[in-house]
Scaffold this motif. Structure first.
Motif, PDB file in Angstrom:
ATOM      1  N   VAL A 126       0.846  -1.200   0.000  1.00  0.00           N
ATOM      2  CA  VAL A 126       0.000   0.000   0.000  1.00  0.00           C
ATOM      3  C   VAL A 126       0.879   1.248   0.000  1.00  0.00           C
ATOM      4  CG1 VAL A 126      -1.681   1.340   1.323  1.00  0.00           C
ATOM      5  CG2 VAL A 126      -1.957  -1.149   1.108  1.00  0.00           C
ATOM      6  N   ASP A 127       1.902   1.255   0.859  1.00  0.00           N
ATOM      7  CA  ASP A 127       2.795   2.407   0.941  1.00  0.00           C
ATOM      8  C   ASP A 127       3.585   2.586  -0.351  1.00  0.00           C
ATOM      9  OD1 ASP A 127       1.785   2.419   3.477  1.00  0.00           O
ATOM     10  OD2 ASP A 127       3.717   2.514   4.500  1.00  0.00           O
ATOM     11  N   LEU A 128       3.989   1.477  -0.964  1.00  0.00           N
ATOM     12  CA  LEU A 128       4.691   1.537  -2.247  1.00  0.00           C
ATOM     13  C   LEU A 128       3.821   2.254  -3.279  1.00  0.00           C
ATOM     14  CD1 LEU A 128       7.217   0.200  -3.925  1.00  0.00           C
ATOM     15  CD2 LEU A 128       5.432  -1.319  -4.758  1.00  0.00           C
ATOM     16  N   GLY A 129       2.522   1.917  -3.290  1.00  0.00           N
ATOM     17  CA  GLY A 129       1.611   2.565  -4.227  1.00  0.00           C
ATOM     18  C   GLY A 129       1.523   4.056  -4.010  1.00  0.00           C
ATOM     19  N   ASP A 130       1.616   4.491  -2.747  1.00  0.00           N
ATOM     20  CA  ASP A 130       1.567   5.919  -2.451  1.00  0.00           C
ATOM     21  C   ASP A 130       2.870   6.613  -2.860  1.00  0.00           C
ATOM     22  OD1 ASP A 130       0.149   8.205  -0.990  1.00  0.00           O
ATOM     23  OD2 ASP A 130       2.078   8.138   0.064  1.00  0.00           O
ATOM     24  N   MET A 131       3.998   5.965  -2.606  1.00  0.00           N
ATOM     25  CA  MET A 131       5.303   6.567  -2.894  1.00  0.00           C
ATOM     26  C   MET A 131       5.592   6.651  -4.390  1.00  0.00           C
ATOM     27  SD  MET A 131       7.397   4.545   0.119  1.00  0.00           S
ATOM     28  CE  MET A 131       9.026   5.147  -0.324  1.00  0.00           C
ATOM     29  N   TYR A 132       5.076   5.692  -5.154  1.00  0.00           N
ATOM     30  CA  TYR A 132       5.398   5.636  -6.587  1.00  0.00           C
ATOM     31  C   TYR A 132       4.126   5.707  -7.439  1.00  0.00           C
ATOM     32  CZ  TYR A 132       9.946   4.184  -4.849  1.00  0.00           C
ATOM     33  OH  TYR A 132      11.153   4.134  -4.197  1.00  0.00           O
ATOM     34  N   GLY A 133       3.123   6.446  -6.955  1.00  0.00           N
ATOM     35  CA  GLY A 133       1.852   6.527  -7.654  1.00  0.00           C
ATOM     36  C   GLY A 133       1.933   7.133  -9.029  1.00  0.00           C
ATOM     37  N   ASP A 134       2.924   8.008  -9.255  1.00  0.00           N
ATOM     38  CA  ASP A 134       3.046   8.672 -10.549  1.00  0.00           C
ATOM     39  C   ASP A 134       4.018   7.966 -11.490  1.00  0.00           C
ATOM     40  OD1 ASP A 134       1.280  10.666  -9.769  1.00  0.00           O
ATOM     41  OD2 ASP A 134       2.869  11.887  -8.889  1.00  0.00           O
ATOM     42  N   GLU A 135       4.636   6.885 -11.018  1.00  0.00           N
ATOM     43  CA  GLU A 135       5.615   6.170 -11.835  1.00  0.00           C
ATOM     44  C   GLU A 135       4.923   5.116 -12.705  1.00  0.00           C
ATOM     45  OE1 GLU A 135       8.743   6.816 -12.031  1.00  0.00           O
ATOM     46  OE2 GLU A 135       9.244   7.979 -10.247  1.00  0.00           O
ATOM     47  N   GLU A 136       5.562   4.761 -13.785  1.00  0.00           N
ATOM     48  CA  GLU A 136       5.075   3.687 -14.650  1.00  0.00           C
ATOM     49  C   GLU A 136       5.605   2.375 -14.083  1.00  0.00           C
ATOM     50  OE1 GLU A 136       2.774   2.143 -17.506  1.00  0.00           O
ATOM     51  OE2 GLU A 136       3.058   4.303 -17.312  1.00  0.00           O
ATOM     52  N   LEU A 137       4.839   1.774 -13.186  1.00  0.00           N
ATOM     53  CA  LEU A 137       5.266   0.532 -12.547  1.00  0.00           C
ATOM     54  C   LEU A 137       4.977  -0.653 -13.457  1.00  0.00           C
ATOM     55  CD1 LEU A 137       4.061   1.113  -8.872  1.00  0.00           C
ATOM     56  CD2 LEU A 137       6.308   1.553  -9.872  1.00  0.00           C
ATOM     57  N   VAL A 138       5.964  -1.523 -13.598  1.00  0.00           N
ATOM     58  CA  VAL A 138       5.829  -2.692 -14.471  1.00  0.00           C
ATOM     59  C   VAL A 138       5.893  -3.949 -13.618  1.00  0.00           C
ATOM     60  CG1 VAL A 138       6.822  -3.971 -16.403  1.00  0.00           C
ATOM     61  CG2 VAL A 138       6.925  -1.458 -16.371  1.00  0.00           C
ATOM     62  N   PRO A 139       4.789  -4.690 -13.512  1.00  0.00           N
ATOM     63  CA  PRO A 139       4.846  -5.937 -12.747  1.00  0.00           C
ATOM     64  C   PRO A 139       5.820  -6.913 -13.383  1.00  0.00           C
ATOM     65  CG  PRO A 139       2.578  -5.368 -13.312  1.00  0.00           C
ATOM     66  CD  PRO A 139       3.471  -4.462 -14.101  1.00  0.00           C
ATOM     67  N   VAL A 140       6.434  -7.727 -12.550  1.00  0.00           N
ATOM     68  CA  VAL A 140       7.334  -8.752 -13.067  1.00  0.00           C
ATOM     69  C   VAL A 140       6.575  -9.695 -13.997  1.00  0.00           C
ATOM     70  CG1 VAL A 140       8.731 -10.746 -12.397  1.00  0.00           C
ATOM     71  CG2 VAL A 140       8.978  -8.591 -11.177  1.00  0.00           C
ATOM     72  N   TYR A 141       5.274  -9.921 -13.702  1.00  0.00           N
ATOM     73  CA  TYR A 141       4.438 -10.718 -14.610  1.00  0.00           C
ATOM     74  C   TYR A 141       4.566 -10.196 -16.031  1.00  0.00           C
ATOM     75  CZ  TYR A 141       1.649 -12.325 -10.559  1.00  0.00           C
ATOM     76  OH  TYR A 141       1.212 -12.875  -9.387  1.00  0.00           O
ATOM     77  N   GLY A 142       4.701 -11.092 -16.963  1.00  0.00           N
ATOM     78  CA  GLY A 142       4.662 -10.687 -18.361  1.00  0.00           C
ATOM     79  C   GLY A 142       5.988 -10.238 -18.925  1.00  0.00           C
ATOM     80  N   THR A 143       7.048 -10.205 -18.090  1.00  0.00           N
ATOM     81  CA  THR A 143       8.361  -9.800 -18.591  1.00  0.00           C
ATOM     82  C   THR A 143       9.262 -11.014 -18.805  1.00  0.00           C
ATOM     83  OG1 THR A 143       9.332  -9.548 -16.373  1.00  0.00           O
ATOM     84  CG2 THR A 143       8.192  -7.632 -17.316  1.00  0.00           C
ATOM     85  N   GLU A 144       8.712 -12.216 -18.603  1.00  0.00           N
ATOM     86  CA  GLU A 144       9.568 -13.407 -18.524  1.00  0.00           C
ATOM     87  C   GLU A 144       9.441 -14.348 -19.712  1.00  0.00           C
ATOM     88  OE1 GLU A 144       8.792 -13.775 -13.741  1.00  0.00           O
ATOM     89  OE2 GLU A 144       7.220 -14.056 -15.205  1.00  0.00           O
ATOM     90  N   GLY A 145       8.727 -13.965 -20.743  1.00  0.00           N
ATOM     91  CA  GLY A 145       8.521 -14.889 -21.841  1.00  0.00           C
ATOM     92  C   GLY A 145       7.467 -15.918 -21.479  1.00  0.00           C
ATOM     93  N   ASN A 146       7.425 -17.032 -22.222  1.00  0.00           N
ATOM     94  CA  ASN A 146       6.409 -18.049 -21.945  1.00  0.00           C
ATOM     95  C   ASN A 146       6.965 -19.318 -21.316  1.00  0.00           C
ATOM     96  OD1 ASN A 146       7.710 -19.083 -24.175  1.00  0.00           O
ATOM     97  ND2 ASN A 146       5.868 -19.344 -25.430  1.00  0.00           N
ATOM     98  N   VAL A 147       8.236 -19.266 -20.888  1.00  0.00           N
ATOM     99  CA  VAL A 147       8.840 -20.373 -20.141  1.00  0.00           C
ATOM    100  C   VAL A 147       9.365 -19.815 -18.825  1.00  0.00           C
ATOM    101  CG1 VAL A 147      10.645 -22.130 -20.089  1.00  0.00           C
ATOM    102  CG2 VAL A 147       9.438 -21.650 -22.230  1.00  0.00           C
ATOM    103  N   LEU A 148       8.754 -20.220 -17.721  1.00  0.00           N
ATOM    104  CA  LEU A 148       9.115 -19.671 -16.415  1.00  0.00           C
ATOM    105  C   LEU A 148      10.219 -20.463 -15.720  1.00  0.00           C
ATOM    106  CD1 LEU A 148       5.584 -18.825 -14.954  1.00  0.00           C
ATOM    107  CD2 LEU A 148       7.120 -17.368 -16.278  1.00  0.00           C
ATOM    108  N   SER A 149      10.479 -21.689 -16.143  1.00  0.00           N
ATOM    109  CA  SER A 149      11.460 -22.550 -15.461  1.00  0.00           C
ATOM    110  C   SER A 149      12.767 -21.796 -15.197  1.00  0.00           C
ATOM    111  CB  SER A 149      11.742 -23.786 -16.314  1.00  0.00           C
ATOM    112  OG  SER A 149      12.653 -24.644 -15.653  1.00  0.00           O
TER     113      SER A 149
END
Length: 435
Positions: A340-363
């Motif tokens: 919650v605090d992270l969302g307040d501190m970086y509310g104006d930043e373009e946050l990129v979840p780790v999801y979706g940055t890993e290709g289609n093989v997670l191993s």
């Protein structure tokens, strides 16, 4: 599936909400909405005949959406460039497709993971709507509802509540409980502080240093990935697995530890190679005071059990279950508050979840989701037919694992696992081995 599935689309309409002559209402995305993966989550519900008519089901959907307007919204940005939902104003809406299937539902039972299941859904690639529904009417009168909902709008807890409400509306029952949209719990501390490491685990660093958290971005042809469904009976879970762990841990923790060990072996990981599970955890009851289960939106985050292949092999099921249990326990109310605090501190930043940055093989990563405590099995459109199958639709993402309650008497857990084909064959052979 043995019988080919011939699906013919008969109609396609958009259920619109709101007045096109008014401006849409901007609803900011919370940090948990921004954390959710940027995809539609697709599930299938199969009902035996008789079921209500498509017209009655669509009418019930329209009534339900009046209480769940976020599902008919559009993703956009506010005047400050921050991501938000645009609710009302005549935009958005829900896509409803009606289709017929030339075969009977019985010819395809039990439903098993197959690329054919994608025919029972509207395409989600570049979809213009956050909620897509396809009503598939089989020759026998059986019905399969294919539903795809964008994860930025709602998590599993919220979507299960929506589906139960939809069933109530179709049956002419007042929707109860109604969803809650109160965000008073979303309160950062003064001053806000992040006490946990979220960069590289939950979100990509805003300014990566020396490729410290660079994604491995493994990509293969989707045809090399397959989905399998492993069924674990209540007797096996209690009599075999929980006996191994002296019943110290929950069904989910115990079975996840078992499946983790088997996937690690099937992938051929060895020695000191590290493997991590990314476990989805519901944050509602972890905050103090807890957030109502009826809150509609996203309020999930991840726990991260870690081990080496050697420890998983040698330490046995009890040690693996302990690692899983302790990691989930560490995802405490303090961890949720830190987000919650992270969302307040970086509310104006373009946050990129780790999801979706890993290709289609997670191993060597495993991405695990539990649907065991949700209310999906309570979905009932009436008419006398029964829910006979419920499962996620085909997903070409290696390393994804979804735990689903078995439909019908006897109980147990179905585990959908997505792996490279050669590893899936190994997993099928060893999935119930205790060694």
């Amino acid at each position: 599936m043995i019988t080919p599935m011939e699906v013919q689309v008969r109609s396609s309409t958009v259920l619109a909400l709101g007045d096109p002559n008014t401006e849409p209402r901007e609803v900011p995305l919370t940090i948990f909405d921004r954390f959710a993966c940027d995809i539609h989550i697709a599930v299938l519900y199969a009902f035996t005949a008789p079921t209500p008519s498509n017209a009655d089901i669509v009418e019930g959907l329209s009534e339900t959406l009046a209480h769940f307007p976020m599902l008919a919204a559009q993703l956009g940005h506010d005047c400050g460039g921050r991501p938000c939902l645009m609710v009302g104003g005549g935009g958005g809406g829900v896509l409803v497709v009606e289709a017929t299937v030339s075969s009977t539902l019985a010819e395809h039972m039990p439903l098993e993971p197959s690329p054919d299941l994608l025919l029972l859904h509207p395409r989600t690639e570049d979809a213009a709507h956050l909620l897509l529904v396809q009503l598939n009417r089989f020759r026998c009168g059986g019905l399969v509802v294919g539903l795809s909902a964008h994860h930025k709008v709602a998590d599993g807890q919220s979507m299960s509540a929506f589906l139960v409400a939809w069933g109530q509306a179709v049956r002419g029952i007042p929707i109860d409980p109604l969803p809650l949209y109160d965000r008073s719990w979303l309160k950062p501390r003064v001053p806000p502080r992040c006490e946990f490491q979220h960069w590289g685990l939950d979100f990509m660093p805003i300014t990566p240093r020396d490729d410290e958290f660079a994604s491995h971005n493994n990509l293969v042809e989707p045809s090399r990935i397959t989905n399998i469904l492993l069924r674990y009976s209540s007797e096996f879970i209690t009599g075999k697995l929980k006996a191994e762990t002296k019943a110290k841990y929950t069904t989910f923790e115990t079975l996840l530890a078992h499946v983790w060990r088997k996937i690690t072996a099937a992938r051929g990981l060895e020695g000191g190679e590290e493997t991590t599970i990314r476990v989805t955890v519901n944050g509602r009851r972890r905050l103090k005071p807890p957030v109502s289960d009826h809150y509609f939106g996203n309020l999930v985050l991840n726990a991260y059990p870690r081990s080496t292949a050697e420890m998983l092999a040698r330490g046995g099921l009890e040690e693996a279950a302990k690692v899983v249990h302790e990691a989930i326990a560490r995802t405490s109310g303090d961890y949720v508050q830190s987000m919650v605090d992270l969302g307040d501190m970086y509310g104006d930043e373009e946050l990129v979840p780790v999801y979706g940055t890993e290709g289609n093989v997670l191993s060597p990563l495993v991405d695990a989701e539990s649907w065991l405590r949700l209310r999906f099995e309570d979905v009932d459109f009436g008419g006398g037919g029964k829910l006979c199958a419920f499962l996620p639709t085909w997903v070409a993402l290696e390393g994804l694992v979804i735990f689903i309650p078995v439909v019908g008497e006897g109980g147990g857990v179905d585990v959908m696992v997505s792996l490279l084909r050669e590893h899936a064959e190994v997993l099928k052979r060893i999935s119930h081995s205790l060694h």
